[in-house]
Motif scaffolding. Structure first.
Motif, PDB file in Angstrom:
ATOM      1  N   TRP A   1      -8.114   1.355 -10.625  1.00  0.00           N
ATOM      2  CA  TRP A   1      -7.320   2.489 -10.155  1.00  0.00           C
ATOM      3  C   TRP A   1      -8.190   3.457  -9.357  1.00  0.00           C
ATOM      4  O   TRP A   1      -9.260   3.876  -9.797  1.00  0.00           O
ATOM      5  CB  TRP A   1      -6.668   3.203 -11.329  1.00  0.00           C
ATOM      6  CG  TRP A   1      -6.304   4.641 -11.046  1.00  0.00           C
ATOM      7  CD1 TRP A   1      -6.772   5.740 -11.692  1.00  0.00           C
ATOM      8  CD2 TRP A   1      -5.423   5.119 -10.041  1.00  0.00           C
ATOM      9  NE1 TRP A   1      -6.237   6.867 -11.165  1.00  0.00           N
ATOM     10  CE2 TRP A   1      -5.400   6.525 -10.143  1.00  0.00           C
ATOM     11  CE3 TRP A   1      -4.654   4.509  -9.054  1.00  0.00           C
ATOM     12  CZ2 TRP A   1      -4.638   7.326  -9.295  1.00  0.00           C
ATOM     13  CZ3 TRP A   1      -3.893   5.303  -8.212  1.00  0.00           C
ATOM     14  CH2 TRP A   1      -3.880   6.690  -8.352  1.00  0.00           C
TER      15      TRP A   1
ATOM     16  N   ASN B   1       0.846  -1.190   0.000  1.00  0.00           N
ATOM     17  CA  ASN B   1       0.000   0.000   0.000  1.00  0.00           C
ATOM     18  C   ASN B   1       0.883   1.241   0.000  1.00  0.00           C
ATOM     19  O   ASN B   1       2.005   1.221   0.515  1.00  0.00           O
ATOM     20  CB  ASN B   1      -0.913   0.019   1.222  1.00  0.00           C
ATOM     21  CG  ASN B   1      -1.915  -1.112   1.213  1.00  0.00           C
ATOM     22  OD1 ASN B   1      -2.376  -1.529   0.155  1.00  0.00           O
ATOM     23  ND2 ASN B   1      -2.259  -1.628   2.380  1.00  0.00           N
ATOM     24  N   TYR B   2       0.364   2.301  -0.575  1.00  0.00           N
ATOM     25  CA  TYR B   2       1.088   3.568  -0.622  1.00  0.00           C
ATOM     26  C   TYR B   2       0.288   4.612   0.161  1.00  0.00           C
ATOM     27  O   TYR B   2      -0.938   4.680   0.042  1.00  0.00           O
ATOM     28  CB  TYR B   2       1.288   4.022  -2.062  1.00  0.00           C
ATOM     29  CG  TYR B   2       2.117   3.052  -2.869  1.00  0.00           C
ATOM     30  CD1 TYR B   2       3.498   3.204  -2.956  1.00  0.00           C
ATOM     31  CD2 TYR B   2       1.532   1.974  -3.532  1.00  0.00           C
ATOM     32  CE1 TYR B   2       4.269   2.311  -3.690  1.00  0.00           C
ATOM     33  CE2 TYR B   2       2.298   1.077  -4.269  1.00  0.00           C
ATOM     34  CZ  TYR B   2       3.664   1.254  -4.342  1.00  0.00           C
ATOM     35  OH  TYR B   2       4.426   0.371  -5.061  1.00  0.00           O
TER      36      TYR B   2
ATOM     37  N   LEU C   1       1.329   3.531  -9.822  1.00  0.00           N
ATOM     38  CA  LEU C   1       0.046   3.041  -9.316  1.00  0.00           C
ATOM     39  C   LEU C   1      -0.927   2.754 -10.446  1.00  0.00           C
ATOM     40  O   LEU C   1      -1.605   1.719 -10.457  1.00  0.00           O
ATOM     41  CB  LEU C   1      -0.556   4.066  -8.351  1.00  0.00           C
ATOM     42  CG  LEU C   1       0.108   4.158  -6.980  1.00  0.00           C
ATOM     43  CD1 LEU C   1      -0.415   5.356  -6.209  1.00  0.00           C
ATOM     44  CD2 LEU C   1      -0.124   2.886  -6.179  1.00  0.00           C
TER      45      LEU C   1
ATOM     46  N   GLU D   1       4.975   8.274  -8.973  1.00  0.00           N
ATOM     47  CA  GLU D   1       4.037   7.526  -8.126  1.00  0.00           C
ATOM     48  C   GLU D   1       2.715   7.305  -8.846  1.00  0.00           C
ATOM     49  O   GLU D   1       2.134   6.210  -8.795  1.00  0.00           O
ATOM     50  CB  GLU D   1       3.809   8.284  -6.811  1.00  0.00           C
ATOM     51  CG  GLU D   1       5.008   8.269  -5.885  1.00  0.00           C
ATOM     52  CD  GLU D   1       4.850   9.212  -4.719  1.00  0.00           C
ATOM     53  OE1 GLU D   1       5.490   8.980  -3.676  1.00  0.00           O
ATOM     54  OE2 GLU D   1       4.092  10.205  -4.840  1.00  0.00           O
TER      55      GLU D   1
ATOM     56  N   THR E   1      -2.015  -1.252 -10.985  1.00  0.00           N
ATOM     57  CA  THR E   1      -3.382  -1.662 -10.693  1.00  0.00           C
ATOM     58  C   THR E   1      -4.151  -1.998 -11.963  1.00  0.00           C
ATOM     59  O   THR E   1      -4.938  -2.941 -11.988  1.00  0.00           O
ATOM     60  CB  THR E   1      -4.123  -0.547  -9.930  1.00  0.00           C
ATOM     61  OG1 THR E   1      -4.020   0.680 -10.668  1.00  0.00           O
ATOM     62  CG2 THR E   1      -3.513  -0.341  -8.563  1.00  0.00           C
TER      63      THR E   1
ATOM     64  N   GLY F   1      -1.756  -1.002  -3.714  1.00  0.00           N
ATOM     65  CA  GLY F   1      -0.875  -1.160  -4.861  1.00  0.00           C
ATOM     66  C   GLY F   1      -0.780  -2.609  -5.296  1.00  0.00           C
ATOM     67  O   GLY F   1      -1.754  -3.359  -5.247  1.00  0.00           O
TER      68      GLY F   1
END
Length: 385
Positions: free
Chosen positions: A237, A53-54, A225, A221, A229, A296
């Motif tokens: 997304w 995860n972000y 992502l 980033e 995804t 993510g």
């Protein structure tokens, strides 16, 4: 002569023995005791498949927010809400003094009635002129004149009807109502305040459910992502976002990205996004800060260590590992995203390494260690945030 040589040889041997004894004594004094091992707690690097995860810092903003301004000027004579009240769409909030607008409406209606009466007379004249013109009793010019007068009076009636409609709208606008469901700010105007049409702000209303959480991420980033995804879960997304509040609690509702800015900000090079979160309990208030957690990719065989094992020095990250002979080694590492109270290691460690999780601040590179192994599951349960 032979005796003298023997005496000198014996004397030299004694002197050499004294020198060697002194050197040995000095050596024993400077060597000192061997350093004692430092007790530290150590656990192996965790290797497992891990969903990454972000996290991004976000701020709660109202989905709809408007500054209330009156369309008419006048003095506030009635206030039907208090600062901080929740309001519904169409709910009356303020009343502007109506008297001048009631008078203006009556005057407009009177002018309309006068214009309609004049038009009625001209129409009767036009009917008579048409009959006379058919009999040849009047000239065509006279008929054209009366027809023009009729058109002028029709236009005058329409103009006065427009004035009546405008006066009616002005009178209606003396009542200020809420444009949508929301909450009114506490700095609203009081009874007796003069309001300038289109300028004076009576109050600000913000919608409360749902709300936006605005956050920014870099170009890389965003690309990472979006690509990761979309390659695993198409159209996923920006879905199933979580929110971690300032007290560390995870918000009970998930959100989704609804707005993406048209481009990168010129001064920061970041992209601004807005995610919508339900807010039925009105827990989220505009201005709050929270961490937006974006799901993510799944990392196969990821290496993880506790966050407390990582030392950050001058913008770089280090980990104390147990090297050969149970000695401390300060190793530079490259860290990835955080996963709970763990930290994903990108570079610098292997699954065979053992890291110091407690007591590492007391040791330096090369320090002998008294290793106390700890079970990763127990350690993580004890240190869980």
């Amino acid at each position: 002569m032979l005796k003298n040589r023997r005496f000198i040889a014996v004397w030299l041997c004694l002197a050499a023995a004294v020198v060697l004894a002194g050197a040995a004594g000095c050596s024993r004094q400077t060597a000192g005791p061997a350093p004692q091992p430092v007790e530290v707690k150590v656990m192996p690097v965790i290797q497992q498949d891990t969903p990454v995860n972000y996290e991004f810092v976000g701020q709660v903003v109202a989905k709809n927010e408007v500054q209330l301004r009156s369309r008419v000027s006048g003095v506030i004579v009635t206030k039907m809400v208090n600062g901080g009240d929740a309001v519904r769409a169409g709910q009356p909030l303020f009343t502007i003094d109506r008297r001048q607008y009631e008078a203006a409406l009556q005057n407009a209606r009177a002018q309309l009635a006068q214009a309609e009466a004049a038009l009625s007379n001209v129409r009767l004249d036009r009917i008579r002129y048409e009959k006379l013109a058919a009999q040849g009793a009047i000239s065509k010019q006279a008929l054209d004149t009366i027809l023009a007068q009729e058109q002028q009076n029709i236009a005058l009636v329409e103009a006065n009807r427009a004035k009546v409609r405008q006066a009616e709208v002005d009178l209606e606008d003396t009542l200020i109502v809420a444009p949508f469901d929301g909450r009114i700010e506490v700095n609203e105007l009081s009874v007796g305040s003069f309001v300038q049409a289109g300028q004076t702000v009576l109050a600000t209303i913000s919608s409360t459910d749902p709300v936006f959480v605005q956050f920014s991420l870099s170009e890389n980033e965003y690309l990472r992502l979006a690509k990761q995804t979309s390659s695993t879960l198409p159209d996923s997304w920006g879905q199933n976002l979580k929110l971690v509040l300032s007290d560390g609690q995870t918000y009970q509702f998930t959100g989704k990205v609804e707005q993406i800015d048209r481009g990168l900000a010129q001064n920061t090079g970041t992209l601004t996004l807005k995610a919508s979160f339900p807010n039925p309990q009105r827990l989220l208030v505009p201005g709050m800060f929270a961490r937006v957690v974006v799901p993510g990719e799944m990392r196969q065989g990821a290496l993880l260590i506790p966050q407390r094992a990582v030392q950050e020095i001058l913008g770089k990250t280090f980990v104390t590992v147990v090297a050969a002979g149970d000695k401390a080694e300060l190793r530079p590492v490259k860290m990835g995203p955080r996963v709970g109270n763990l930290w994903l290691v990108e570079e610098g460690l292997s699954a065979a390494d053992r890291v110091v999780v407690e007591g590492g601040f007391k040791v330096q590179a090369g320090t002998p260690l008294k290793v106390i192994p700890v079970d990763p599951a127990e350690f993580l349960a004890r240190t869980k945030q």
